[in-house]
Write an enzyme that holds these catalytic residues in place. Structure first.
Site, PDB file in Angstrom:
ATOM      1  N   HIS A  99       0.790  -1.202  -0.046  1.00 58.76           N
ATOM      2  CA  HIS A  99      -0.198  -0.005  -0.024  1.00 58.76           C
ATOM      3  C   HIS A  99       0.690   1.076  -0.024  1.00 58.76           C
ATOM      4  CE1 HIS A  99      -3.353   2.819   0.926  1.00 58.76           C
ATOM      5  NE2 HIS A  99      -2.364   3.346   2.073  1.00 58.76           N
ATOM      6  N   GLU A 100       1.984   1.273   0.732  1.00 60.91           N
ATOM      7  CA  GLU A 100       2.641   2.349   1.146  1.00 60.91           C
ATOM      8  C   GLU A 100       3.685   2.482  -0.613  1.00 60.91           C
ATOM      9  OE1 GLU A 100       2.176   4.579   3.035  1.00 60.91           O
ATOM     10  OE2 GLU A 100       1.121   3.076   4.444  1.00 60.91           O
ATOM     11  N   HIS A 103       1.703   4.327  -2.978  1.00 60.79           N
ATOM     12  CA  HIS A 103       1.558   5.992  -2.924  1.00 60.79           C
ATOM     13  C   HIS A 103       2.952   6.284  -3.669  1.00 60.79           C
ATOM     14  CE1 HIS A 103      -1.831   6.500  -0.432  1.00 60.79           C
ATOM     15  NE2 HIS A 103      -1.171   5.930   0.827  1.00 60.79           N
TER      16      HIS A 103
END
Ligand code: ZN
Length: 235
Positions: A99-100, A103
């Site tokens: 998920h990170e 980004h």
């Protein structure tokens, strides 16, 4: 104003949703952290592989203290992963790491809402603090006075920026999770049949952002109501 029972009526649904979301995050995270990935990579290794696969060899992956303190810092182009995620070899660890990384992929691919969100960050954080002070002073001076009314309107305008930030943040967070699930499977870090626990953790995390958005909207509605802007009543 914080002793006003109506204030609690306005924000109660958002607070309850936030509590529910936190409980969901903890339970889904706990569950998924018990399931090792078959591929055996740690969260840090998974993030590194996903970044490199997209040519983002310049983005660093570092450990950071705390529980679920994972984040992407767009200024220094660094993924900071909490100890359990950094070293963990579970579906929870690789899901959050991905998920990170999502980004960082958004930034690399010039995903529009991320740029808008990052642009709103400084205004939204200081603006929301100032707006509470301005609003309280405005109430003391009363909306009937010119200065009081000006302060109430200024605080509402400032707080609207915080609401916009939360609204733009929603697609950014949902998109990062969508990318995470896609690239985890595409890069062979997990297989499609391992996705469900990852999905549950990321959906629970998304719910915390929905709660934050609802909270900001209800806060704004309370400001509008308290300033007498929600009714046509003139007194
Ligand atoms: Zn995120």
């Amino acid at each position: 104003m914080f002793l006003d029972p109506v204030y609690f009526l306005f924000i109660a649904p958002a607070v309850l949703l936030a509590i529910y979301a936190q409980v969901r995050v903890k339970s889904t995270y706990h569950e998924a952290s018990q399931i090792p990935t078959r591929g055996g990579l740690t969260g840090a290794e998974a993030a590194r592989r996903l970044l490199d696969a997209d040519g983002l060899t310049n983005v660093r992956v570092e450990p950071v203290d705390g529980f679920l303190s994972d984040h992407y810092d767009p200024r220094s182009e660094t993924l900071r992963l909490s100890p359990d995620v950094f070293e963990g070899r579970s579906l929870a660890a690789v899901g959050i790491a991905a998920h990170e990384a999502g980004h960082a992929l958004q930034k690399a691919h010039h995903y529009g809402p991320l740029a808008i969100r990052n642009g709103l960050v400084p205004l939204a954080s200081t603006g929301s603090q100032i707006s509470f002070v301005l609003f309280s002073i405005g109430l003391v001076l009363s909306a009937a006075s010119g200065l009081g009314r000006a302060m109430l309107l200024a605080s509402i305008a400032l707080f609207t920026i915080s609401v916009l930030f939360q609204l733009v943040n929603l697609p950014v967070e949902f998109d990062a999770s969508r990318r995470a699930k896609l690239v985890l499977v595409q890069n062979g870090i997990i297989s499609a049949d391992e996705l469900q626990p990852v999905n549950r953790v990321l959906s629970a995390a998304a719910l915390t952002y929905v709660a934050a958005t609802l909270s900001a909207i209800m806060q704004l509605l309370y400001f509008l109501w308290r300033a007498g802007l929600l009714s046509s009543r003139r007194d």
